[in-house]
Design a protein around this motif. Structure first.
Motif, PDB file in Angstrom:
ATOM      1  N   ASP A  88       0.836  -1.197   0.000  1.00  0.00           N
ATOM      2  CA  ASP A  88       0.000   0.000   0.000  1.00  0.00           C
ATOM      3  C   ASP A  88       0.877   1.256   0.000  1.00  0.00           C
ATOM      4  N   LYS A  89       0.357   2.320  -0.580  1.00  0.00           N
ATOM      5  CA  LYS A  89       1.145   3.551  -0.658  1.00  0.00           C
ATOM      6  C   LYS A  89       1.376   4.170   0.716  1.00  0.00           C
ATOM      7  N   HIS A  90       0.623   3.720   1.720  1.00  0.00           N
ATOM      8  CA  HIS A  90       0.813   4.208   3.077  1.00  0.00           C
ATOM      9  C   HIS A  90       1.682   3.268   3.907  1.00  0.00           C
ATOM     10  N   ALA A  91       2.383   2.371   3.262  1.00  0.00           N
ATOM     11  CA  ALA A  91       3.253   1.432   3.965  1.00  0.00           C
ATOM     12  C   ALA A  91       4.627   2.058   4.204  1.00  0.00           C
ATOM     13  N   ALA A  92       5.340   1.471   5.169  1.00  0.00           N
ATOM     14  CA  ALA A  92       6.733   1.846   5.435  1.00  0.00           C
ATOM     15  C   ALA A  92       7.540   0.566   5.309  1.00  0.00           C
ATOM     16  N   LEU A  93       7.787   0.158   4.074  1.00  0.00           N
ATOM     17  CA  LEU A  93       8.405  -1.145   3.843  1.00  0.00           C
ATOM     18  C   LEU A  93       9.846  -1.168   4.360  1.00  0.00           C
ATOM     19  N   PRO A  94      10.225  -2.232   5.082  1.00  0.00           N
ATOM     20  CA  PRO A  94      11.537  -2.283   5.748  1.00  0.00           C
ATOM     21  C   PRO A  94      12.642  -2.894   4.894  1.00  0.00           C
ATOM     22  N   TYR A  95      12.748  -2.434   3.649  1.00  0.00           N
ATOM     23  CA  TYR A  95      13.768  -2.951   2.732  1.00  0.00           C
ATOM     24  C   TYR A  95      14.636  -1.801   2.240  1.00  0.00           C
ATOM     25  N   ALA A  96      15.950  -1.985   2.306  1.00  0.00           N
ATOM     26  CA  ALA A  96      16.863  -0.928   1.875  1.00  0.00           C
ATOM     27  C   ALA A  96      16.632  -0.531   0.425  1.00  0.00           C
ATOM     28  N   SER A  97      16.284  -1.514  -0.416  1.00  0.00           N
ATOM     29  CA  SER A  97      16.130  -1.251  -1.851  1.00  0.00           C
ATOM     30  C   SER A  97      15.012  -0.260  -2.152  1.00  0.00           C
ATOM     31  N   ILE A  98      14.068  -0.108  -1.244  1.00  0.00           N
ATOM     32  CA  ILE A  98      12.967   0.835  -1.449  1.00  0.00           C
ATOM     33  C   ILE A  98      13.475   2.277  -1.395  1.00  0.00           C
ATOM     34  N   TYR A  99      14.535   2.499  -0.640  1.00  0.00           N
ATOM     35  CA  TYR A  99      14.961   3.856  -0.321  1.00  0.00           C
ATOM     36  C   TYR A  99      16.263   4.284  -0.996  1.00  0.00           C
ATOM     37  N   LEU A 100      17.029   3.334  -1.506  1.00  0.00           N
ATOM     38  CA  LEU A 100      18.342   3.664  -2.057  1.00  0.00           C
ATOM     39  C   LEU A 100      18.316   3.726  -3.576  1.00  0.00           C
ATOM     40  N   ASP A 101      18.954   4.738  -4.127  1.00  0.00           N
ATOM     41  CA  ASP A 101      19.148   4.774  -5.575  1.00  0.00           C
ATOM     42  C   ASP A 101      20.576   4.331  -5.879  1.00  0.00           C
TER      43      ASP A 101
END
Length: 215
Positions: A88-101
């Protein structure tokens, strides 16, 4: 050396504690334990550090609110699922790949980097925890194991190298994305328990990194 090793044990336990909170929902029994004198004493001990006080007080406040929350275990499990287990767009997924470019990566994708590092160090996590290697709980568990392994060292020079390695891991594999993850938790965790834990994790990682860098 003995003082350092004793402190390392405490550091590892704290990282393993954070790992457990982000790996699965709390059971009724575990939730009751969080209201115990032992856990409250542990949190009060953390709050005695000025750099951790604000975040630790937030966790304690959330635990106090949980005592008055109807069906607390079920509701907290729902919070966990909505934050960490959905797309969901309101999730805070705990994966580094979600946040790193790509500009923040060392040698490829975060999960591949982490898996390679685990293989290099010969450190494995629970095989029943079926998540990619860039999951926050896996990274924290790995760090706890890395810290405890350094306690096998007997020479100060070797310990210094090990502590520098731990500091680099915190800076390169956690503080590159966990602050943004924490912001998402704060934004989307309406009740606030996991948001407070994530905030404390960031504060602890920053404090630990400064300690390891002898700041």
């Amino acid at each position: 050396m003995q003082e350092i090793k004793k402190f390392n044990e405490q550091r590892a336990e704290i990282y393993w504690w954070f790992s457990s909170l982000f790996s699965k929902e709390l059971t009724d029994e575990e939730l009751k334990a969080y209201q115990s004198q032992q856990v409250r004493g542990f949190l009060q001990g953390l709050s005695e550090n000025e750099e951790l006080k604000k975040a630790t007080d937030g966790v304690i406040e959330s635990l106090n609110k949980l005592q008055d929350r109807e069906d607390a275990q079920l509701e907290l499990s729902a919070d966990f699922c909505e934050l960490f287990l959905t797309s969901d767009k309101h999730a805070a997924l705990p994966y580094a790949s979600i946040y790193l470019d790509d500009s923040k990566l060392l040698n490829g994708k975060p999960a591949q980097e982490m898996a390679a590092l685990m293989q290099e160090k010969g450190i494995q996590v629970d095989k029943n925890f079926n998540e990619p290697a860039d999951h926050l709980a896996i990274q924290l568990d790995f760090l706890g194991n890395l810290i405890i392994r350094s306690n096998e060292l007997e020479q100060e020079a070797h310990m210094e190298v090990a502590l520098a390695e731990q500091q680099a891991f915190i800076e390169q594999h956690l503080l590159t994305w966990v602050p943004q993850f924490s912001e998402n938790c704060t934004k989307f965790d309406e009740f606030g328990f996991y948001a407070s834990v994530a905030e404390l994790l960031v504060a602890f990682c920053e404090l630990d990194s400064h300690y390891l860098a002898n700041d």
